[in-house]
Design a protein around this motif. Structure first.
Motif, mmCIF file in Angstrom:
data_model
loop_
_atom_site.group_PDB
_atom_site.id
_atom_site.type_symbol
_atom_site.label_atom_id
_atom_site.label_comp_id
_atom_site.label_asym_id
_atom_site.label_seq_id
_atom_site.Cartn_x
_atom_site.Cartn_y
_atom_site.Cartn_z
ATOM 1 N N LYS A 4 4.977 -28.249 11.920
ATOM 2 C CA LYS A 4 6.395 -28.628 11.929
ATOM 3 C C LYS A 4 6.660 -29.915 11.150
ATOM 4 C CE LYS A 4 6.280 -25.171 14.607
ATOM 5 N NZ LYS A 4 6.203 -23.864 13.949
ATOM 6 N N GLU A 5 5.694 -30.813 11.091
ATOM 7 C CA GLU A 5 5.893 -32.089 10.401
ATOM 8 C C GLU A 5 6.156 -31.900 8.906
ATOM 9 O OE1 GLU A 5 2.870 -34.949 11.248
ATOM 10 O OE2 GLU A 5 3.031 -34.704 13.419
ATOM 11 N N ASN A 6 5.806 -30.750 8.371
ATOM 12 C CA ASN A 6 6.009 -30.486 6.940
ATOM 13 C C ASN A 6 7.184 -29.553 6.668
ATOM 14 O OD1 ASN A 6 3.965 -31.934 5.357
ATOM 15 N ND2 ASN A 6 2.490 -30.744 6.546
ATOM 16 N N PHE A 8 12.861 -19.882 9.082
ATOM 17 C CA PHE A 8 12.027 -20.925 9.673
ATOM 18 C C PHE A 8 12.008 -20.736 11.183
ATOM 19 C CE2 PHE A 8 12.777 -23.005 5.635
ATOM 20 C CZ PHE A 8 11.659 -23.805 5.436
ATOM 21 N N ASP A 9 10.820 -20.695 11.762
ATOM 22 C CA ASP A 9 10.690 -20.510 13.210
ATOM 23 C C ASP A 9 10.654 -21.857 13.930
ATOM 24 O OD1 ASP A 9 10.467 -19.067 15.547
ATOM 25 O OD2 ASP A 9 8.296 -18.843 15.414
ATOM 26 N N ASN A 10 10.968 -21.835 15.214
ATOM 27 C CA ASN A 10 10.888 -23.009 16.107
ATOM 28 C C ASN A 10 11.829 -24.143 15.719
ATOM 29 O OD1 ASN A 10 7.606 -22.080 15.834
ATOM 30 N ND2 ASN A 10 8.523 -22.123 17.875
ATOM 31 N N VAL A 11 13.011 -23.820 15.232
ATOM 32 C CA VAL A 11 13.918 -24.869 14.759
ATOM 33 C C VAL A 11 14.770 -25.491 15.870
ATOM 34 C CG1 VAL A 11 14.010 -23.972 12.412
ATOM 35 C CG2 VAL A 11 15.695 -23.194 14.103
ATOM 36 N N LEU A 12 14.631 -25.002 17.099
ATOM 37 C CA LEU A 12 15.278 -25.673 18.242
ATOM 38 C C LEU A 12 14.277 -26.569 18.964
ATOM 39 C CD1 LEU A 12 17.525 -22.825 19.683
ATOM 40 C CD2 LEU A 12 18.146 -24.662 18.105
ATOM 41 N N TRP A 13 13.006 -26.292 18.779
ATOM 42 C CA TRP A 13 11.901 -27.157 19.213
ATOM 43 C C TRP A 13 12.044 -27.576 20.680
ATOM 44 C CZ3 TRP A 13 7.393 -26.769 17.889
ATOM 45 C CH2 TRP A 13 6.437 -27.792 17.892
ATOM 46 N N TYR A 14 12.100 -26.571 21.539
ATOM 47 C CA TYR A 14 12.193 -26.800 22.988
ATOM 48 C C TYR A 14 13.421 -27.628 23.364
ATOM 49 C CZ TYR A 14 7.279 -25.368 22.646
ATOM 50 O OH TYR A 14 6.122 -24.680 22.357
ATOM 51 N N ASN A 45 17.598 -39.934 18.598
ATOM 52 C CA ASN A 45 16.598 -40.716 17.858
ATOM 53 C C ASN A 45 15.196 -40.326 18.323
ATOM 54 O OD1 ASN A 45 18.413 -42.602 16.320
ATOM 55 N ND2 ASN A 45 19.033 -43.138 18.405
ATOM 56 N N PRO A 46 14.751 -39.147 17.942
ATOM 57 C CA PRO A 46 13.441 -38.680 18.421
ATOM 58 C C PRO A 46 12.296 -39.513 17.855
ATOM 59 C CG PRO A 46 14.273 -37.236 16.704
ATOM 60 C CD PRO A 46 15.383 -38.184 17.036
ATOM 61 N N ARG A 47 11.291 -39.730 18.676
ATOM 62 C CA ARG A 47 10.104 -40.463 18.235
ATOM 63 C C ARG A 47 9.054 -39.523 17.642
ATOM 64 N NH1 ARG A 47 8.964 -44.864 23.138
ATOM 65 N NH2 ARG A 47 10.980 -45.955 22.983
ATOM 66 N N GLN A 48 9.046 -38.295 18.106
ATOM 67 C CA GLN A 48 8.045 -37.327 17.665
ATOM 68 C C GLN A 48 8.308 -36.927 16.208
ATOM 69 O OE1 GLN A 48 8.075 -33.287 19.401
ATOM 70 N NE2 GLN A 48 5.962 -33.654 20.022
ATOM 71 N N GLN A 62 11.529 -34.986 14.306
ATOM 72 C CA GLN A 62 12.248 -35.606 13.180
ATOM 73 C C GLN A 62 12.292 -34.658 11.990
ATOM 74 O OE1 GLN A 62 10.174 -39.270 12.396
ATOM 75 N NE2 GLN A 62 10.587 -40.123 14.420
ATOM 76 N N ALA A 63 11.149 -34.011 11.697
ATOM 77 C CA ALA A 63 11.068 -33.129 10.535
ATOM 78 C C ALA A 63 11.938 -31.889 10.715
ATOM 79 C CB ALA A 63 9.624 -32.718 10.287
ATOM 80 N N ILE A 64 11.964 -31.342 11.913
ATOM 81 C CA ILE A 64 12.776 -30.152 12.166
ATOM 82 C C ILE A 64 14.258 -30.493 12.073
ATOM 83 C CG2 ILE A 64 13.432 -28.446 13.916
ATOM 84 C CD1 ILE A 64 10.475 -28.484 14.814
ATOM 85 N N LYS A 65 14.649 -31.649 12.625
ATOM 86 C CA LYS A 65 16.047 -32.077 12.496
ATOM 87 C C LYS A 65 16.417 -32.292 11.029
ATOM 88 C CE LYS A 65 17.698 -35.226 15.337
ATOM 89 N NZ LYS A 65 18.839 -34.637 16.049
ATOM 90 N N GLU A 66 15.500 -32.877 10.271
ATOM 91 C CA GLU A 66 15.748 -33.078 8.841
ATOM 92 C C GLU A 66 15.907 -31.737 8.141
ATOM 93 O OE1 GLU A 66 13.728 -35.135 4.859
ATOM 94 O OE2 GLU A 66 12.649 -35.170 6.775
ATOM 95 N N LEU A 67 15.041 -30.784 8.471
ATOM 96 C CA LEU A 67 15.136 -29.454 7.880
ATOM 97 C C LEU A 67 16.496 -28.819 8.156
ATOM 98 C CD1 LEU A 67 13.822 -26.761 6.693
ATOM 99 C CD2 LEU A 67 13.438 -26.190 9.101
#
Length: 215
Positions: free
Chosen positions: A141-143, A163-169, A176-179, A183-188
């Motif tokens: 997910k980070e990429n 793209f799968d898992n774009v709600l990420w639980y 302001n997520p730390r994970q 962050q990458a999924i929100k950016e996507l």
């Protein structure tokens, strides 16, 4: 209450009982994935698998790209819709698990149409000159945002990307997520929503699928 605690197992069973059945090879693969892997929840699974198959059959693509093979369940679902001379390229970096998808790819009637590569997807995309009709991403997910940037030049009008898992639980709702993965999924999701070359919809199936079509 978490995103998944709100899910209703009885409703999931109802949905599965009122949808097309999965091929026997996928039932076997799903069972073996749960027996032999430490994170079997990573498999696409029944409902999402049938969605992938239906999308692929509607497109009847010549070229499919999958980023993130895992045990090959989604690969075989996508392969069901390939044109007679079509090909699916599926990429993963987990050599230790590669024996499992290879086993089922060999057993599958689509074996001659599956190109399974142990290769970094970013490297592949940077060096590929191919255009793909259908792309499915379910990997690190980070990429995700970087994958989207690299995928754009490999699409054409009418190409479909998922793209799968774009709600990420449900973590995408954090301001302001730390994970880094969140962050990458929100950016996507932000990049896709602002990209005028694509039309998209996030489907709340399982952990969310961002469904895109190139205009």
């Amino acid at each position: 209450m978490s995103f998944f605690e709100e899910k209703n197992p009885e409703m999931d069973r109802y949905l599965e009982n009122h949808a097309s059945s999965e091929p026997e090879i996928l039932k076997k693969l799903r069972r073996e994935t749960f027996r032999k892997t430490t994170q079997p929840h990573m498999i696409s699974g029944y409902q999402q698998g049938r969605l992938l198959t239906m999308v692929s059959k509607m497109l009847n693509p010549e070229k499919i790209l999958e980023i993130g093979t895992f045990t090959g369940y989604a690969t075989l679902c996508l392969a069901e819709g390939l044109s007679d001379h079509g090909r699916i390229t599926t990429l993963d970096v987990n050599e230790d698990l590669a024996y499992l998808p290879r086993k089922y790819f060999t057993e599958s009637k689509f074996s001659h149409q599956i190109d399974f590569k142990i290769q970094d997807a970013k490297e592949f995309l940077r060096n590929s000159g191919e255009f793909f009709d259908l792309i499915f991403v379910d990997a690190d997910k980070e990429n995700y945002a970087e994958y989207f940037r690299l995928i754009r030049p490999r699409t054409k009008s009418g190409s479909v990307v998922m793209f799968d898992n774009v709600l990420w639980y449900g973590k995408v709702l954090e301001e302001n997520p730390r994970q880094k993965s969140t962050q990458a999924i929100k950016e996507l999701n932000d990049l896709i929503a602002k990209d005028e070359d694509f039309e998209n919809l996030i489907l709340p199936l399982r952990d969310g699928v961002n469904f895109l079509r190139r205009k």
